[in-house]
Design an enzyme around this catalytic site. Structure first.
Site, PDB file in Angstrom:
ATOM      1  N   LYS A   3       1.935   6.048  -4.430  1.00  0.00           N
ATOM      2  CA  LYS A   3       1.525   7.188  -3.608  1.00  0.00           C
ATOM      3  C   LYS A   3       2.774   7.868  -3.022  1.00  0.00           C
ATOM      4  O   LYS A   3       3.884   7.300  -3.063  1.00  0.00           O
ATOM      5  CB  LYS A   3       0.565   6.703  -2.520  1.00  0.00           C
ATOM      6  CG  LYS A   3      -0.745   6.122  -3.099  1.00  0.00           C
ATOM      7  CD  LYS A   3      -1.867   6.077  -2.068  1.00  0.00           C
ATOM      8  CE  LYS A   3      -2.205   4.696  -1.615  1.00  0.00           C
ATOM      9  NZ  LYS A   3      -3.432   4.609  -0.780  1.00  0.00           N
TER      10      LYS A   3
ATOM     11  N   ARG B 147      -4.032  -6.628  -7.632  1.00  0.00           N
ATOM     12  CA  ARG B 147      -4.605  -6.558  -6.271  1.00  0.00           C
ATOM     13  C   ARG B 147      -4.019  -7.658  -5.384  1.00  0.00           C
ATOM     14  O   ARG B 147      -3.736  -7.434  -4.213  1.00  0.00           O
ATOM     15  CB  ARG B 147      -6.127  -6.688  -6.314  1.00  0.00           C
ATOM     16  CG  ARG B 147      -6.846  -5.487  -6.867  1.00  0.00           C
ATOM     17  CD  ARG B 147      -6.648  -4.226  -6.072  1.00  0.00           C
ATOM     18  NE  ARG B 147      -7.139  -4.287  -4.719  1.00  0.00           N
ATOM     19  CZ  ARG B 147      -7.501  -3.222  -3.996  1.00  0.00           C
ATOM     20  NH1 ARG B 147      -7.407  -1.995  -4.515  1.00  0.00           N
ATOM     21  NH2 ARG B 147      -7.918  -3.344  -2.775  1.00  0.00           N
TER      22      ARG B 147
ATOM     23  N   THR C 112      -5.703  -3.745   2.202  1.00  0.00           N
ATOM     24  CA  THR C 112      -5.602  -2.285   2.391  1.00  0.00           C
ATOM     25  C   THR C 112      -4.796  -1.912   3.639  1.00  0.00           C
ATOM     26  O   THR C 112      -3.993  -0.975   3.610  1.00  0.00           O
ATOM     27  CB  THR C 112      -7.026  -1.678   2.517  1.00  0.00           C
ATOM     28  OG1 THR C 112      -7.776  -2.050   1.365  1.00  0.00           O
ATOM     29  CG2 THR C 112      -6.983  -0.179   2.661  1.00  0.00           C
TER      30      THR C 112
ATOM     31  N   ARG D 216       2.370  -4.538   0.104  1.00  0.00           N
ATOM     32  CA  ARG D 216       2.073  -3.811   1.348  1.00  0.00           C
ATOM     33  C   ARG D 216       2.570  -4.592   2.563  1.00  0.00           C
ATOM     34  O   ARG D 216       3.084  -4.001   3.522  1.00  0.00           O
ATOM     35  CB  ARG D 216       0.570  -3.543   1.447  1.00  0.00           C
ATOM     36  CG  ARG D 216       0.080  -2.464   0.481  1.00  0.00           C
ATOM     37  CD  ARG D 216      -1.430  -2.404   0.418  1.00  0.00           C
ATOM     38  NE  ARG D 216      -1.931  -1.258  -0.344  1.00  0.00           N
ATOM     39  CZ  ARG D 216      -3.193  -1.114  -0.728  1.00  0.00           C
ATOM     40  NH1 ARG D 216      -4.096  -2.045  -0.420  1.00  0.00           N
ATOM     41  NH2 ARG D 216      -3.573  -0.055  -1.415  1.00  0.00           N
TER      42      ARG D 216
ATOM     43  N   ASN E  76       0.008   3.020   2.663  1.00  0.00           N
ATOM     44  CA  ASN E  76       0.103   1.643   2.151  1.00  0.00           C
ATOM     45  C   ASN E  76       0.706   1.597   0.752  1.00  0.00           C
ATOM     46  O   ASN E  76       0.433   0.698  -0.035  1.00  0.00           O
ATOM     47  CB  ASN E  76      -1.258   0.945   2.217  1.00  0.00           C
ATOM     48  CG  ASN E  76      -2.343   1.722   1.491  1.00  0.00           C
ATOM     49  OD1 ASN E  76      -2.044   2.676   0.776  1.00  0.00           O
ATOM     50  ND2 ASN E  76      -3.581   1.305   1.659  1.00  0.00           N
TER      51      ASN E  76
ATOM     52  N   HIS F  56      -1.846   2.815  -4.806  1.00  0.00           N
ATOM     53  CA  HIS F  56      -3.256   2.650  -5.171  1.00  0.00           C
ATOM     54  C   HIS F  56      -3.281   1.628  -6.305  1.00  0.00           C
ATOM     55  O   HIS F  56      -2.428   1.673  -7.190  1.00  0.00           O
ATOM     56  CB  HIS F  56      -3.861   3.965  -5.671  1.00  0.00           C
ATOM     57  CG  HIS F  56      -5.161   3.737  -6.381  1.00  0.00           C
ATOM     58  ND1 HIS F  56      -6.362   3.594  -5.712  1.00  0.00           N
ATOM     59  CD2 HIS F  56      -5.445   3.538  -7.703  1.00  0.00           C
ATOM     60  CE1 HIS F  56      -7.324   3.350  -6.582  1.00  0.00           C
ATOM     61  NE2 HIS F  56      -6.799   3.308  -7.799  1.00  0.00           N
TER      62      HIS F  56
HETATM   63  N1  UDP Z   1      -7.870   4.216   4.014  1.00  0.00           N
HETATM   64  C1  UDP Z   1      -7.602   4.744   5.260  1.00  0.00           C
HETATM   65  N2  UDP Z   1      -8.225   4.229   6.357  1.00  0.00           N
HETATM   66  C2  UDP Z   1      -9.103   3.194   6.281  1.00  0.00           C
HETATM   67  C3  UDP Z   1      -9.388   2.648   5.002  1.00  0.00           C
HETATM   68  C4  UDP Z   1      -8.747   3.200   3.890  1.00  0.00           C
HETATM   69  O1  UDP Z   1      -6.802   5.665   5.387  1.00  0.00           O
HETATM   70  O2  UDP Z   1      -9.618   2.755   7.328  1.00  0.00           O
HETATM   71  C5  UDP Z   1      -7.163   4.774   2.833  1.00  0.00           C
HETATM   72  C6  UDP Z   1      -5.988   3.883   2.381  1.00  0.00           C
HETATM   73  O3  UDP Z   1      -4.891   4.713   2.028  1.00  0.00           O
HETATM   74  C7  UDP Z   1      -6.563   3.200   1.166  1.00  0.00           C
HETATM   75  C8  UDP Z   1      -7.475   4.279   0.589  1.00  0.00           C
HETATM   76  O4  UDP Z   1      -8.048   4.882   1.744  1.00  0.00           O
HETATM   77  O5  UDP Z   1      -5.558   2.772   0.261  1.00  0.00           O
HETATM   78  C9  UDP Z   1      -8.564   3.809  -0.324  1.00  0.00           C
HETATM   79  O6  UDP Z   1      -9.363   2.840   0.348  1.00  0.00           O
HETATM   80  P1  UDP Z   1      -9.849   1.518  -0.361  1.00  0.00           P
HETATM   81  O7  UDP Z   1     -10.918   0.926   0.502  1.00  0.00           O
HETATM   82  O8  UDP Z   1     -10.195   1.789  -1.785  1.00  0.00           O
HETATM   83  O9  UDP Z   1      -8.556   0.563  -0.258  1.00  0.00           O
HETATM   84  P2  UDP Z   1      -7.538   0.038  -1.388  1.00  0.00           P
HETATM   85  O10 UDP Z   1      -8.343  -0.178  -2.648  1.00  0.00           O
HETATM   86  O11 UDP Z   1      -6.466   1.093  -1.555  1.00  0.00           O
HETATM   87  O12 UDP Z   1      -6.967  -1.244  -0.848  1.00  0.00           O
HETATM   88 MG    MG Z   2      -9.671   1.069  -3.613  1.00  0.00          MG
END
Ligand code: UDP
Ligand code: MG
Length: 193
Positions: free
Chosen positions: A10, A120, A126, A137, A157, A160
């Protein structure tokens, strides 16, 4: 068990010059880079990558914010005007689309046994605040839902990474044409499998 998974560096990881450091971790664990492109993302691609119609995804993001607020003893209604995960999730999604279209990203397809789960695990939780040391992360960022929402922006973070195999298939197809994905042997493959 050979799988392909999508990783997007990102804008924050690209701008911080962490592409090499992070890519090196994936390579060392035995994951193979089978596609990569540096690009500006248009709104159409961003909309499809972060689909507003995928309830589990939208509610999941809102849920993470609510969990973070609960941990901190913060009232979500006072802070973001809602305690509904869907409503909060849709707001975060708008920020995500703005963020990912605003500056260059590197899109990569990684291939290997259990690639989706393995990536992952390496990427971590996240919320960088919650991601363990040793994860990408956890080692290179500190953000939380709280800090992100106060700034009206998505959590920074770094990456993706596709969440499950079906998501990985959808995302690899979305980001790459089949002729952009290559096939080759790495020298240690015989030893590692
Ligand atoms: N995100 C955010 N606030 C939150 C949860 C998620 O800004 O409370 C953003 C964060 O950048 C995250 C993205 O939304 O990477 C996608 O969320 P997801 O639940 O898919 O998390 P990931 O798969 O990236 O761990
Ligand atoms: Mg996701």
């Amino acid at each position: 068990m050979k799988e392909q998974t999508l990783v997007i560096f990102k804008p924050d990881s690209v701008a911080r010059g962490l592409v090499g450091t992070i890519t090196s971790r994936f390579e060392k664990v035995g994951l193979k880079i089978v596609a990569a492109k540096m690009m500006m993302v248009n709104r159409e691609l961003a909309d499809k990558h972060y689909p507003a119609s995928r309830e589990a995804f939208i509610n999941g993001m809102g849920g993470k914010t609510l969990e973070n607020y609960q941990d901190m003893g913060i009232d979500p209604v006072k802070e973001v005007g809602s305690a509904d995960p869907h409503e909060i999730g849709l707001k975060i999604r708008e920020w995500l689309v703005d963020m990912i279209t605003a500056a260059p990203v590197l899109a990569v397809v990684l291939e290997g046994p259990h690639a989706v789960e393995l990536v992952r695990k390496m990427v971590g939780h996240t919320l960088p605040l919650k991601s363990a040391p040793g994860t990408i992360r956890g080692d290179y960022s500190f953000d939380s839902s709280y800090l992100a929402n106060v700034g009206k922006r998505p959590i920074k973070n770094l990456l993706h990474a596709s969440g499950q195999l079906d998501e990985a298939k959808y995302e690899v197809d979305l980001w790459f044409n089949s002729d952009e994905i290559v096939s080759y042997e790495r020298v240690e493959e015989d030893i590692m499998r």
